[in-house]
Design an enzyme around this catalytic site. Structure first.
Site, mmCIF file in Angstrom:
data_model
loop_
_atom_site.group_PDB
_atom_site.id
_atom_site.type_symbol
_atom_site.label_atom_id
_atom_site.label_comp_id
_atom_site.label_asym_id
_atom_site.label_seq_id
_atom_site.Cartn_x
_atom_site.Cartn_y
_atom_site.Cartn_z
ATOM 1 N N SER A 220 -10.599 -10.548 35.004
ATOM 2 C CA SER A 220 -11.984 -10.126 35.176
ATOM 3 C C SER A 220 -12.159 -9.430 36.515
ATOM 4 C CB SER A 220 -12.915 -11.341 35.157
ATOM 5 O OG SER A 220 -13.024 -11.835 33.852
ATOM 6 N N GLU A 288 -35.346 -0.465 14.983
ATOM 7 C CA GLU A 288 -35.371 -1.719 15.729
ATOM 8 C C GLU A 288 -35.337 -1.418 17.230
ATOM 9 O OE1 GLU A 288 -34.581 -5.283 13.618
ATOM 10 O OE2 GLU A 288 -36.238 -3.884 13.436
#
Lengths: 431, 262
Positions: A220, A288
């Site tokens: 990460s 949406e």
């Protein structure tokens, strides 16, 4: 995986297995011992949230598919059958529809986090591109799924979106016919959309596996944007990050549950409770919320440029707004990853986030609505310009010109400075 | 840095709520404000009022059903928990008041009394007949009306009581249409359906127009969302569970991380 494997099979079975299919080793290296930067903040928990969201959508979707009928005659009625007669059908259906929205909410946070902390920069370009691919597949899946209930908005969204393809010169008409299975939205359309809506999530799973694999090569990124240098900078994934991710997932699930149980239709459009009627166009066709910015970009171009028609330019702009994300690693010329140390870029980033929300507002409203005397379509055009300028002009130029703030020496030093302890204290905990 | 973090979070939250807000503001379309009734099914502990549902059913059967179908409601649903909850005998008696197409033992088509698995029959044989009888537009099915309009129950109540309002001077009502400010465009083909005293309530409630409109809106909300009580009961438990779980997970997180700098 990239780091040294420290897995030691402890009994006969695991030793036997390890020599044949080292899958336990893979799990151990990836999710137990994996060294993660110790300074990850809560923005980094959305990866776990997304993994859970994907599984949730697949599980609820599979059960819904057991009760759903993909025919023009039966689709709408089968949704009502699910809502009324299937045990906990309302839970599955509201859970799946709102779950889709939650999935997008989490993915947007995840993407903005990557953007802010420069997670896309070398050596994580492939990781980022795979993520964009997942996002693109999610958009396709969400759109296909929205058509299945066969309400008014389903039908007309399908009509409007597939009409974009008409704008593509020469091949557009054929592509549209192929997508629809005929000249207009009808039963063949519903059948193929259903089939593809069931297929794409599993392709997403495949790309997610690649995404996690690509993540585990460099590991990460982190809020400082500095690479980890040694064990003082990291903590093992388990239990430190498993417990933190589970906490985040529980909080996110609480938020989701509130929608599911108490506001299940808040994010939907009431027109989708009217069965599809090809002879009656709804007054406002709106996608949406998670597609609204792109819908605004599509509609923002209302003028021809030379021989290029406005409709085609709109389609190019809309697809371009997603395609450009794939090139981020090369558009950003800065040597510093995290915007924590890039005050100028950070300012433009905050504007960019606002710009996305403004585009969302424009997408939700009719183009001739005015705010402070400015027509929504002009706001849309300007916001579209900023959207592209952010990536194509600001990102490379600021990257080259900006003088970043001084970086901390390392992750551990930054952690100690933040927790108010002197840098003299030695590494602890993760020996 | 803490401050900055908080600022970003607030900003995101703010724009987030704006984004959600626009959706609903848009859909209401800037028409007149609906009347706001108090509904027993609103809120976290909301549930249907059984007496109101039964009265609303009466209004539907005596008035609305002359022109509007209720396709997705079956007679058996009238006995469902969290609905009008009629005793089975009464429900079957209601069903038997309707005539349904069937076949006899020889296979000949006949009309038979309705039974619990049957659905409320449509007042029309087919769409074409419905359109022909109503000036070209079919009266919509009412099963999902309370969800097919923004703020459905208040919309239904407002619409049904909105005929009473005076026509403004600058509005010219077209032939065959009726003025109703709550209908999009302000002019509706449906003639005023309720005037008060259209039904004689079995429970003795006075049948004012407001009472009838409120009851039928209540009933139609149930018709559209029959599992509302099950959902809200489940929701209270689920939220309680998830909040406690989040709290416990937070404590676990603090415990695990207590011995390391982060």
């Amino acid at each position: 995986m990239a780091h040294q494997s420290n897995y030691n099979p402890s009994n006969g079975f695991t030793k036997w297995m390890d020599e044949r299919l080292p899958i336990i080793r893979l799990g151990y290296d990836s999710f137990v011992e994996f060294p993660n930067p110790r300074n990850l903040n809560y923005w980094w928990t959305f990866g776990a949230v997304l993994a859970v969201a994907l599984i949730w959508q697949i599980v609820t979707g599979i059960v819904l598919a057991m009760h759903y009928t993909p025919t023009v005659e039966g689709a709408y009625a089968s949704i009502e059958h699910i809502m009324r007669d299937v045990n906990y059908g309302w839970f599955l259906r509201y859970g799946h529809a709102n779950g889709g929205a939650m999935f997008f909410l989490a993915v947007y946070i995840h993407m903005f986090r990557g953007l802010y902390y420069g997670s896309y920069k070398a050596p994580r370009e492939v990781l980022w591109i795979l993520g964009m691919l997942i996002y693109f597949l999610m958009m396709a899946t969400g759109f296909l799924g929205y058509v299945l209930p066969w309400g008014q908005m389903s039908f007309w969204a399908a009509t409007v979106i597939t009409n974009f393809f008409d704008a593509i010169p020469w091949v557009g008409g054929s592509i549209k016919t192929l997508l629809l299975g005929g000249p207009a939205v009808a039963e063949p359309t519903l059948n193929r959309f259903y089939s593809l809506h069931y297929l794409l999530p599993f392709i997403i799973v495949g790309v997610v596996i690649l995404h996690i694999w690509a993540l585990h090569i460099p590991g990460s990124a982190n809020p400082t944007g500095i690479e980890k240098k040694g064990p003082q900078d990291t903590l093992p994934f388990h239990p430190y990050f498993t417990v933190k991710d589970l906490f985040a997932v529980a909080v996110f699930a609480t938020f989701f549950a509130w929608f599911l149980y108490f506001q299940p239709n808040a994010m939907g459009h009431p027109d989708n409770y009217i069965e599809a009627n090809p002879l009656q166009t709804p007054p406002h066709i709106v996608p949406e919320w998670y597609y609204l910015p792109f819908y605004a970009i599509l509609r923002s171009i209302t003028f021809d440029i030379f021989f290029l028609k406005a409709q085609l330019l709109g389609v190019i702009a809309m697809f371009g707004s997603i395609v450009i994300l794939f090139f981020l690693p090369w558009l950003d010329r800065s040597k510093v990853r995290s915007m924590r140390y890039r005050p100028v870029m950070r300012f433009f980033f905050i504007l960019f986030v606002l710009d996305c929300f403004i585009l969302g507002w424009v997408g939700a409203n009719s183009p001739d609505v005015t705010v402070l005397g400015i027509e929504a379509k002009n706001i849309g055009l300007f916001s579209t310009f900023y959207y592209f300028a952010f990536f194509m002009i600001i990102m490379p130029v600021v990257g080259m010109m900006e003088t970043p703030k001084p970086l901390p020496e390392g992750i551990h030093e930054s952690v100690l400075a933040r927790s108010g302890k002197g840098a003299s204290k030695h590494a602890d905990g993760d020996a | 840095m803490k401050m900055k973090k908080a600022k970003i979070l607030t900003a995101l939250g703010l724009v987030g709520s704006l984004a959600l807000g626009t959706g609903s503001a848009l859909a209401s379309g800037g028409e007149v404000h609906l009347k706001h009734e108090h509904w027993s099914f609103d809120g976290y502990t909301g549930s249907y009022d059984q007496a109101a549902l039964r009265r609303g059913l009466q209004v539907y059967r005596d008035v609305c059903s002359a022109c509007h179908s209720l396709d997705y409601v079956a007679f058996r649903n009238l006995s469902d928990e969290g609905g009008p909850s009629f005793p089975e005998k009464m429900m079957k008696a209601i069903a038997a008041e309707y005539e349904m197409p069937g076949i006899d033992d020889e296979g000949e088509p006949i009309m038979r009394p309705g039974a619990s698995p049957d659905y409320f029959p449509s007042p029309y044989a087919n769409t074409t007949q419905a359109e022909a009888m109503n000036g070209g537009a079919m009266p919509p099915d009412l099963s999902l009306m309370a969800k097919a309009r923004r703020d459905g129950p208040n919309y239904i109540f407002s619409l049904l009581t909105g005929y009473e309002e005076e026509v403004p001077h600058d509005v010219e009502v077209l032939e065959d249409l009726n003025y109703n400010p709550y209908f999009p465009g302000g002019q509706i083909a449906m003639a005023q359906p309720l005037y008060g005293d259209d039904v004689e309530y079995a429970d003795g409630t006075e049948a004012t127009i407001e009472q009838e409109a409120r009851d039928v809106a209540h009933f139609l909300m149930w018709a559209a969302e029959p599992r509302l009580e099950e959902r809200k009961t489940g929701g209270r438990k689920a939220l309680l569970f998830l909040i406690i779980l989040s709290g416990l997970m937070f404590l676990c997180y603090r415990m695990v991380w207590s011995d390391v700098d982060h």
